[in-house]
Design an enzyme around this catalytic site. Sequence first.
Site, short mmCIF file in Angstrom:
data_model
loop_
_atom_site.label_atom_id
_atom_site.label_comp_id
_atom_site.label_asym_id
_atom_site.label_seq_id
_atom_site.Cartn_x
_atom_site.Cartn_y
_atom_site.Cartn_z
N CYS A 243 0.98 -0.98 0.02
CA CYS A 243 -0.03 0.00 0.15
C CYS A 243 1.14 1.23 0.05
O CYS A 243 1.82 1.34 0.94
CB CYS A 243 -1.07 -0.06 1.20
N HIS B 92 -8.96 -3.30 -2.60
CA HIS B 92 -8.09 -2.60 -1.77
C HIS B 92 -8.67 -1.18 -1.63
O HIS B 92 -8.39 -0.25 -0.51
CB HIS B 92 -6.76 -2.76 -2.37
N GLU B 93 -8.81 -0.59 -2.62
CA GLU B 93 -9.10 0.79 -2.93
C GLU B 93 -10.65 1.25 -2.18
O GLU B 93 -10.70 2.31 -1.59
CB GLU B 93 -9.10 1.46 -4.43
N HIS C 184 -10.18 1.43 1.59
CA HIS C 184 -9.65 2.71 1.71
C HIS C 184 -10.76 3.76 2.14
O HIS C 184 -10.65 4.42 2.99
CB HIS C 184 -8.62 3.33 0.74
#
Length: 226
Positions: free
Chosen positions: A131, A173-174, A177
Site C-alpha cells: 500500500c 483494496h481501494e 480505503h
Amino acid sequence: MTHAEPAAVPSPGQIQETVERLLSAAALPPIVQAGHPVLRQEAAAFDGQLSADQLDRLIALMRQVMHEAPGVGLAAPQLGIPLQVAVLEDHYDVDAEAAALRNREPLDFLAILNPRYTPVGTGRAAFYEGCLSLNGLQAVVSRPDTVLLDFQTPGGEARQQEFSGWQARIVQHETDHLNGILYVDRAQLRSLSSNAEYAAHWAEPGIARAREGLGFSDGPAGISLA
C-alpha cells in the site's frame, strides 16, 4: 483506556477547501501515511460537494500521483481528502509466470465514486499486497477472487461491473480505503515483511515458501467487514 469519538463528517466547504489547496499547489501532494486519522474514517459519500470541473481536476491529479508513486490505485483519503473517490489502473509489465498465477490482466484507467463490492462465489486468493500509505511493507491478504462492484462514474452514472483476479484485489483494496480499512486489517500478520526482506526471501509468484518460512495460513484473517 478511553474510547475515541468518531471523526466529524467534513462539510462540503471543508472538502472543497482541501481539494482546491491541493489543486493549486506547485508540487504533487504527498501520500498520507498510516497513522493519519483520515485513513481511519469512513469517507463522505460524493453527492456534489465538488463542481464537475473540480472533480475532473482532482481525478487527474490523483492519477498523476498514482503514476508517480508508482501504484495501481489511489483513494482520495490517501491525499487527505475524506471523499469516496478512487482511481484504478494497471498496465505494468510483470513476469508471465506471476501474471498467470495471480490472474493479473491489464486494467484500463477507471475513476470510481461511492463504490461498494460484493463477493461473487466462494473462491479466494491469497497473495502479498502492499500500500502506498504503508511505505516499505508487504503482507499476505486473502481476498475474494471475484467481486461485483457497484459505483458511480464521475458523470453521475450508476454502474455495476464484475472484476476477477488481480483486478478484483485492486478494487477491494481501494474501496476498503474509503471505509477506513487498510490492507493490514485483513492481513496474515506473520507474513508482514519489509520490501527488502520480501525481495531477499519471498519474492516469487506464489506464497508457499513464505507461508512455510514465516508460519502463517493463507485463509482469511483480521477484520471481517465486507
